[in-house]
Design an enzyme around this catalytic site. Structure first.
Site, PDB file in Angstrom:
ATOM      1  N   ARG A 126      49.284 100.769 -37.631  1.00  0.00           N
ATOM      2  CA  ARG A 126      48.562  99.583 -38.108  1.00  0.00           C
ATOM      3  C   ARG A 126      48.200  99.651 -39.586  1.00  0.00           C
ATOM      4  NH1 ARG A 126      46.121 100.251 -32.873  1.00  0.00           N
ATOM      5  NH2 ARG A 126      46.949  98.668 -31.431  1.00  0.00           N
ATOM      6  N   LYS A 148      53.903  91.634 -50.839  1.00  0.00           N
ATOM      7  CA  LYS A 148      54.863  91.049 -49.911  1.00  0.00           C
ATOM      8  C   LYS A 148      55.850  92.121 -49.460  1.00  0.00           C
ATOM      9  CE  LYS A 148      55.309  86.198 -51.254  1.00  0.00           C
ATOM     10  NZ  LYS A 148      56.301  85.205 -51.744  1.00  0.00           N
ATOM     11  N   GLU A 190      64.132  87.274 -63.005  1.00  0.00           N
ATOM     12  CA  GLU A 190      62.755  87.202 -62.519  1.00  0.00           C
ATOM     13  C   GLU A 190      61.766  87.259 -63.679  1.00  0.00           C
ATOM     14  OE1 GLU A 190      61.649  86.576 -59.583  1.00  0.00           O
ATOM     15  OE2 GLU A 190      63.134  87.190 -58.095  1.00  0.00           O
ATOM     16  N   LYS A 231      51.819  87.924 -62.880  1.00  0.00           N
ATOM     17  CA  LYS A 231      51.791  87.920 -61.419  1.00  0.00           C
ATOM     18  C   LYS A 231      50.412  88.301 -60.895  1.00  0.00           C
ATOM     19  CE  LYS A 231      54.390  88.988 -57.312  1.00  0.00           C
ATOM     20  NZ  LYS A 231      55.662  89.486 -56.743  1.00  0.00           N
ATOM     21  N   GLU A 241      49.740  83.489 -50.423  1.00  0.00           N
ATOM     22  CA  GLU A 241      50.631  82.366 -50.702  1.00  0.00           C
ATOM     23  C   GLU A 241      50.270  81.125 -49.900  1.00  0.00           C
ATOM     24  OE1 GLU A 241      55.329  81.513 -50.450  1.00  0.00           O
ATOM     25  OE2 GLU A 241      54.831  83.430 -51.376  1.00  0.00           O
ATOM     26  N   ARG A 245      50.275  80.602 -55.384  1.00  0.00           N
ATOM     27  CA  ARG A 245      51.253  81.688 -55.433  1.00  0.00           C
ATOM     28  C   ARG A 245      52.659  81.196 -55.115  1.00  0.00           C
ATOM     29  NH1 ARG A 245      50.785  87.809 -52.779  1.00  0.00           N
ATOM     30  NH2 ARG A 245      52.852  88.484 -53.459  1.00  0.00           N
ATOM     31  N   ASN A 249      57.867  81.284 -56.407  1.00  0.00           N
ATOM     32  CA  ASN A 249      59.146  81.057 -55.737  1.00  0.00           C
ATOM     33  C   ASN A 249      60.030  80.068 -56.501  1.00  0.00           C
ATOM     34  OD1 ASN A 249      58.810  82.720 -53.340  1.00  0.00           O
ATOM     35  ND2 ASN A 249      57.206  81.272 -52.765  1.00  0.00           N
ATOM     36  N   HIS A 252      63.718  80.032 -55.873  1.00  0.00           N
ATOM     37  CA  HIS A 252      64.015  80.851 -54.703  1.00  0.00           C
ATOM     38  C   HIS A 252      64.469  80.049 -53.490  1.00  0.00           C
ATOM     39  CE1 HIS A 252      62.226  83.911 -57.168  1.00  0.00           C
ATOM     40  NE2 HIS A 252      62.341  84.825 -56.236  1.00  0.00           N
ATOM     41  N   HIS A 256      67.678  81.603 -52.229  1.00  0.00           N
ATOM     42  CA  HIS A 256      67.749  82.247 -50.912  1.00  0.00           C
ATOM     43  C   HIS A 256      68.823  81.616 -50.042  1.00  0.00           C
ATOM     44  CE1 HIS A 256      63.384  84.036 -50.997  1.00  0.00           C
ATOM     45  NE2 HIS A 256      64.246  84.719 -51.737  1.00  0.00           N
ATOM     46  N   HIS A 271      70.411  89.182 -55.681  1.00  0.00           N
ATOM     47  CA  HIS A 271      69.221  88.335 -55.618  1.00  0.00           C
ATOM     48  C   HIS A 271      68.893  87.663 -56.946  1.00  0.00           C
ATOM     49  CE1 HIS A 271      65.313  86.827 -54.463  1.00  0.00           C
ATOM     50  NE2 HIS A 271      64.738  87.525 -55.426  1.00  0.00           N
TER      51      HIS A 271
END
Length: 374
Positions: A126, A148, A190, A231, A241, A245, A249, A252, A256, A271
């Site tokens: 956990r 993330k 990026e 960031k 997010e 936030r 993206n 993206h 993606h 990417h």
């Protein structure tokens, strides 16, 4: 340069706050920095076959000098390692090592390793302690910061994961000298993203300093630190997010979909290249909607092209994309809410915003034209 003091960027998240250290030669002191924050911790170093040959001995030596026991776990290189199969194998290995919750998973590698190792750290017992040692430009300016983590699904990229903040990020800019030119350029996409989101002055600075950043030296470390600061501001405001936030993206949603469209084949698209095309598409789509001046869309694309990045779907080798397939991938994106398409659009350089009710028919018509464009 190897002896300059590192730049420190603080991510202020209450009890989950942590530092990002940026500068050349930092792996040599990584053991000291980790031991100071996690005294007595045992560690598993998760890395890939490529990075292990380049940087694992130095990290092991640094940890050993600080009295930290560490066991390497070496995985295959490439985007396809972000899979359920590799996650299960990694979790089993961590349990086999009998690591405790207070022990550390150290990710030594690019975004793939960081995302996978962070996910494992977030779910084993956990939640274990987690340290990022990113070795690609993309990871240093983006994926290693903000918590993330996750893996890919056949249905889309990064659809399975958790938010799990690291305890420390060590961005050694010296290791970027070992990157292939294509991989460095992919990470630079990026970097450009932060300027295009809401920092027009930074974008202009990148236009002026891009050659020096690619060459290395003080401009490179400063650019990485500036991206981490940008960031940090967003993550502190919106850790999970739920709002602002999502601006991170930019590019993206399109990117993606393109990555999934090539089945994450790095020979065709990595990417950062997908993000570069995606950002160019987002600007051209915004211009088509009358939101963004066409000259700003052209300026963004020109800078990406100057860095050696693609800006058109047709530049992807063996393209073969269909509008229907891309729209299907977009509909699976994490940013879809209650069936409505959410895109990051822009009113110009550094003026991006979240649009959560984009007309799918307009996206489809735009993509048809873009697929046909050369």
């Amino acid at each position: 340069m190897e002896h300059e003091s590192p730049r420190t960027v603080r991510i202020a998240l209450g009890s989950r706050s942590y530092d990002i250290l940026v500068g050349p030669g930092l792996i040599a002191g990584a053991g000291r920095e980790i031991a100071r924050r996690l005294p007595g911790a045992r560690a598993a170093i998760v890395t890939d076959e490529t990075v292990a040959g380049l940087h694992l001995p130095a990290l092991l030596a640094s940890l050993g000098a600080a009295g930290l026991e560490a066991t390497p776990i070496v995985l295959p290189a490439g985007e396809r390692t972000k899979s359920f199969e590799q996650l299960v194998a990694l979790v089993d290995r961590l349990l086999e090592l009998r690591l405790e919750r207070g022990d550390a998973v150290i990710a030594l590698g690019g975004g793939v390793i960081g995302d996978l190792a962070g996910f494992a750290a977030g779910i084993v017992k956990r939640g274990m302690r987690f340290v990022q040692v990113p070795t690609t430009l993309l990871a240093q300016v983006d994926s290693s910061v903000g918590g993330k983590t996750g893996i890919n699904s056949p249905r889309g990229k990064n659809l399975v994961g958790v938010f799990h903040q690291p305890d420390l990020v060590i961005a050694d800019t010296s290791v970027l000298d070992t990157l292939a030119p294509r991989e460095f350029a992919a990470g630079y996409a990026e970097m450009v993203k932060y300027g295009l989101i809401d920092r027009p002055d930074f974008f202009a600075w990148l236009e002026e300093n891009r050659p020096a950043i690619f060459a290395g030296g003080a401009q490179r470390a400063e650019a990485v630190a500036q991206c981490c600061r940008a960031k940090a501001v967003v993550v502190e405001e919106d850790e999970r997010e739920d709002g602002r936030r999502a601006l991170l993206n930019l590019g993206h949603t399109f990117g993606h979909a393109l990555e999934a469209g090539v089945a994450y084949d790095p020979a065709r698209l990595v990417h950062g290249e997908g993000v570069a095309i995606g950002m160019a598409l987002a600007h051209r789509f915004s211009a088509r909607l009358g939101l963004c001046p066409p000259e700003d869309a052209a300026r963004a694309a020109a800078h990406l092209e100057a860095a050696g990045l693609p800006t058109r779907i047709g530049q992807i080798p063996g393209a073969g994309f269909t509008c229907e397939a891309l729209m299907g991938k977009i509909a699976q994106d994490k940013k879809v809410k209650r069936g409505r398409l959410t895109f990051i659009l822009t009113r110009g350089i550094g003026q991006s915003f979240v649009s959560d009710d984009v007309d799918p028919a307009k996206v489809e018509a735009f993509l048809k034209d873009e697929i046909d464009a050369r």
